[in-house]
Design an enzyme around this catalytic site. Sequence first.
Site, PDB file in Angstrom:
ATOM      1  N   SER A   1       0.851  -1.099   0.042  1.00  0.00           N
ATOM      2  CA  SER A   1       0.131   0.029   0.031  1.00  0.00           C
ATOM      3  C   SER A   1       0.957   1.315   0.065  1.00  0.00           C
ATOM      4  O   SER A   1       2.101   1.162   0.427  1.00  0.00           O
ATOM      5  CB  SER A   1      -0.682  -0.062   1.081  1.00  0.00           C
ATOM      6  OG  SER A   1      -1.432   1.332   1.577  1.00  0.00           O
TER       7      SER A   1
ATOM      8  N   TYR B   1      -1.716  -0.834  10.643  1.00  0.00           N
ATOM      9  CA  TYR B   1      -1.685  -1.346   8.907  1.00  0.00           C
ATOM     10  C   TYR B   1      -0.307  -0.803   8.305  1.00  0.00           C
ATOM     11  O   TYR B   1      -0.207  -1.636   7.484  1.00  0.00           O
ATOM     12  CB  TYR B   1      -3.104  -0.534   8.693  1.00  0.00           C
ATOM     13  CG  TYR B   1      -3.162  -0.950   7.182  1.00  0.00           C
ATOM     14  CD1 TYR B   1      -4.035  -2.083   6.784  1.00  0.00           C
ATOM     15  CD2 TYR B   1      -2.932   0.310   6.151  1.00  0.00           C
ATOM     16  CE1 TYR B   1      -4.276  -2.322   5.414  1.00  0.00           C
ATOM     17  CE2 TYR B   1      -3.061  -0.244   4.804  1.00  0.00           C
ATOM     18  CZ  TYR B   1      -3.838  -1.289   4.452  1.00  0.00           C
ATOM     19  OH  TYR B   1      -4.074  -1.630   3.083  1.00  0.00           O
TER      20      TYR B   1
END
Length: 307
Positions: A179, A192
């Site tokens: 990401s 995350y």
Amino acid sequence: MTHDNSPLHVIRDLLWTILLVNYEILRSIFKWFIPNKRKDVRGEVVLITGTGHGMGREMALRFARLGAKVVCVDINPQSNEETYNMITSELGYAFKYVCDVTDRAAVMALAEKVRKDVGDVDILVNNAGIMPCKPFLQQTEKEIRLMMDINVNANIWLIQAFLPAMVERNHGHIVAMSSMAGLMGLRNLVPYCGSKYAVRGIMESLAIELRSEPRDTSGIKFTTICPYIVNTGLCKKPRIRFQSLMKVIEAGDAADIIVDAVLRDLLEITIPTRLYYSNRFGYRLLPLTAAAIFLDFFDTGVEAHDD
Ligand SMILES: NC(=O)c1ccc[n+]([C@@H]2O[C@H](COP(=O)([O-])OP(=O)(O)OC[C@H]3O[C@@H](n4cnc5c(N)ncnc54)[C@H](O)[C@@H]3O)[C@@H](O)[C@H]2O)c1
């Protein structure tokens, strides 16, 4: 590896290293202007995790349209079945398996079943992931452990399950979903971000380790994908100051970019692609305090939310 560290040998090794490094830099520049041709995946077995929704589903549809045999894996049987039906209704070739990818034993059993039912996996796409989104101290132990299990450990279990056959055949491709949160720190996403940095670390170190395998592993490719915000529902409250510069991308458009990167054997990409260079040659070169001020100006990220 043992080295002869006599001055003559060190000088010889250094000159040879400089030559090779320069060759690789020139090769990368050349590839940037003239990327690899798209490889043919007709008849190849492509296993994707998290095919029940979002980018996993869209990638599955695209690989099937390219003539690949797509192995759809998801924890959710209904949504995975929907994807399977979408592929077969287009006359694509698909298989479906329900598997919780956090369960190592289940992943190993899946690998055995897939090998018997379909054959050796040529392309493994570690896509399944979740994203708890709230301030760090409000994230619970349960949420964090589950997220690390899906986003990080499952990647490792699946690679351990499918890499040996790839090494055996010196043929394969491992794709991982990191990401932009794996390239820069973002608020409300602390664990995350850690998981997505970890994905990049696993991919990079695996590629490095395979280089020193005694047998030839040059036929095994690696692609790490770093999307920003994709409209799948995973990112529930995106915050974007300059919509035209960093708009939310549709899952199908992201899948087009991902599949193209895999077919061209690209090592790492961002979605949108231009963020790669602004991150690498802008954000990363700045002191963190200065980079954070740029982040304040762009004011993009995700707001906290409960599921
Ligand atoms: N959507 C974004 O904005 C975005 C941005 C950057 C990175 N990513 C990453 O891309 C990947 C895909 O994201 P998405 O938005 O398409 O996700 P999504 O939420 O749309 O779909 C995820 C799929 O994974 C499945 N899944 C969840 N847990 C599982 C488990 N334990 N075992 C098997 N399957 C499981 C779900 O059932 C679902 O079908 C994720 O790794 C995510 O972190 C997404």
